[in-house]
Design an enzyme around this catalytic site. Structure first.
Site, mmCIF file in Angstrom:
data_model
loop_
_atom_site.group_PDB
_atom_site.id
_atom_site.type_symbol
_atom_site.label_atom_id
_atom_site.label_comp_id
_atom_site.label_asym_id
_atom_site.label_seq_id
_atom_site.Cartn_x
_atom_site.Cartn_y
_atom_site.Cartn_z
ATOM 1 C CB SER A 175 3.248 6.404 5.049
ATOM 2 O OG SER A 175 4.071 6.109 3.872
ATOM 3 C CG ASP A 433 9.976 1.910 6.499
ATOM 4 O OD1 ASP A 433 10.179 1.871 5.520
ATOM 5 O OD2 ASP A 433 9.244 3.007 7.082
ATOM 6 C CG HIS A 458 6.449 2.209 5.575
ATOM 7 N ND1 HIS A 458 7.101 3.081 5.550
ATOM 8 C CD2 HIS A 458 5.295 2.200 4.883
ATOM 9 C CE1 HIS A 458 6.366 4.206 5.209
ATOM 10 N NE2 HIS A 458 5.355 3.559 4.694
#
Ligand code: NAG
Ligand code: NAG
Ligand code: NAG
Length: 498
Positions: A175, A433, A458
């Site tokens: 991320s 995602d 994700h």
């Protein structure tokens, strides 16, 4: 992009950006839940905690102030002193021992004889400088500061652990921290030999309306149990909700009971807050699809949404809310904008979990990422507009909309957006995602490979492998390991100038 987390065992996936501005939002709590569950998998073992003194302002040598930055080390597999070092970079939350034990890089360490180190991001978790989270202090919070910490940690840790100068360092992250992993290689190629960037939204974007386009697409994707019918039913539920909210007090009272809102829904900004929470719930089910600890995934949500035709489109959403609130241990759905703003203004640090205020500051000063509903495919309420999110930067930090827009543009100039130009970085994304659209999806050159994993959410590649993982994810993990092997062999052949 995911708000809120806690516990002794810190999150495995730092990656959990939460896009919604609303602090303490459901998306945040959802991400926290996933992280905690994944951190609890397996047994605690030989992770050691350490602390480094870091300059508060690494760009001003006459400023002598410093703070303690937390790190974790797992030396179980290390081929000392010149085995590689796998550096797990922390993102917008606290970092626990599982960061050096589980998922990659912990899983990848044994075959490579790697020393695993993780570094908690400044201003998050236990690495908050003295003075807390006041505006004066937050000036020293940015991705650039975090990268300076990485460079200085590499120097200090090499000395503390007697790491050979020829040991190649590989940065990892997911991320926002995935972006940091790539940028560490980009900005310090002499210190970081290679990088694995998972679900890294390297492109800063003010109006991130494509997030909800991704949510919509995934709700319709049969690969994860979605369908066009489900996608339409979600859109219908939200338009009914929107209509109900504008209908009159009686309708609002009924809606409040149906979706278990904590407060009254009379003020337009509280209505907007509620809608954002509900959008966050659907977004989280997509973003964390089929991850350990996720109370709801696409297939489960679609099942609920399509189950009770007699109850109307809202009844499925109501059931989804009930299920998620129960799983997260929340009595009701937060719906007060004033409370959300007050939480963002709170300058007291939380030692565990994500830092909502800090991350929101980084969105206002670096990344934007404001999830709006201006895209025609957005299944939610059109009320989610950029202006409201920007107002929040002004209300909480006194930052003007123009300054936020300029900051986002500067970030892309500084790091190169989706063409960062770094070599030896492997970018890994999942097509379920909603964040993947801001990542590097196509390999610009052979030395900078990019994987887009089908049916994957994700940062899934960072989580410990499970029998239920889709084949693309299994294959993706193998490709990451193979690529690392190639790069580490190159380092060896060079006698390892890292
Ligand atoms: C650098 O630090 C010194 C000492 O704290 C301070 O007086 C000065 O204003 C700082 N310079 C900048 C550009 O922040
Ligand atoms: C590093 O080397 C020094 C001197 O050779 C030694 O005293 C120290 O214990 C070593 N540190 C580690 C962590 O091995
Ligand atoms: C379906 O929805 C109606 C109206 O909200 C409700 O009374 C009924 O109990 C629901 N049925 C099921 C099986 O959930």
């Amino acid at each position: 992009m995911a708000p809120a987390a806690a516990l002794l065992l810190a999150p495995l996936l730092l990656g959990s950006l939460w896009g919604l501005s609303a602090a303490g939002s459901l998306l945040s709590r959802f991400g926290e839940h996933v992280q905690e569950a994944q951190a609890e998998l397996g047994e605690p073992s030989s992770a050691r905690e350490g602390w480094l003194w870091q300059p508060l302002d690494p760009f001003n040598s006459s400023d002598r102030r410093s703070f303690l930055q937390r790190y974790w080390v797992n030396a179980d597999h290390w081929r000392a002193p010149d085995g590689p070092v796998f550096l797990h970079i922390g993102g917008e939350g606290s970092l626990g021992p599982s960061s050096v034990l589980k998922g990659h890089p912990g899983t990848l360490a044994p075959p490579f004889g790697a020393l695993v180190v993780s570094l908690e991001h400044r201003f998050y978790g236990h690495s908050v400088p003295p003075g807390g989270l006041g505006l004066e202090q937050l000036r020293f919070l940015s991705s650039r500061h975090a990268l300076a910490d990485v460079a200085s940690a590499r120097v200090h840790l090499s000395r503390i652990y007697n790491i050979s100068a020829s040991s190649p360092w590989v940065s990892f992250g997911g991320s926002y921290a995935g972006s940091l992993a790539a940028w560490a290689r980009l900005k310090f190629p002499h210190l970081i030999w290679a990088a694995v960037a998972s679900s890294a939204p390297v492109q800063a974007q003010l109006d991130f309306s494509s997030y909800n386009r991704g949510v919509s697409r995934s709700l319709a994707d049969p690969a994860v149990g979605g369908s066009p019918k489900c996608q339409r039913a979600v859109a219908r539920a939200f338009s009914e909700l929107d209509r109900g909210l504008s209908e009159g007090q009686e309708a609002r009272v009924a809606l409040r009971a149906a979706v278990r809102a904590c407060g009254a829904l009379e003020a337009p900004e509280d209505q907007a807050e509620l809608l954002e929470q509900l959008e966050g719930l659907v977004g989280a089910a997509v973003q964390y699809d089929r991850q350990v600890g996720a109370p709801l995934d696409v297939s489960g949500l679609c099942h609920l949404i399509l189950a009770n035709r007699s109850g109307g489109p809202l009844s499925g959403l109501r059931d989804a809310v009930q299920l998620v609130l129960q799983a997260l241990g929340l009595p009701c759905l937060p719906s007060s904008r004033a409370a959300a703003v007050a939480a963002l203004r709170d300058t007291r640090p939380r030692a565990t979990g994500p830092g909502d205020r800090q991350w929101f500051y980084q969105t206002c000063t670096e990344f934007g990422y404001y999830i709006t509903c201006q895209d025609p495919s957005c299944p939610f309420s059109r009320r989610s507009a950029l202006s409201a999110q920007l107002q929040l930067c002004a209300r909480v930090f006194g930052l003007s909309p123009a300054s936020v827009a300029e900051a986002v543009a500067r970030t892309n100039t500084y790091y190169g957006g989706q063409s960062p130009g770094a070599t030896r970085v492997i970018f890994v994304n999942g097509d379920i995602d909603p964040w993947h659209v801001l990542g590097v999806l196509r390999a610009p050159r052979p030395s900078e490979p990019a994987l887009l994993l089908r049916g994957t959410s994700h940062c899934s590649d960072m989580a410990p492998a499970r029998p239920s993982d889709p084949p693309s994810l299994r294959l993706g993990r193998q490709k990451i390991a193979r690529q690392l092997k190639v790069w580490l062999r190159e380092a060896e052949a060079l006698g390892g100038s890292s």
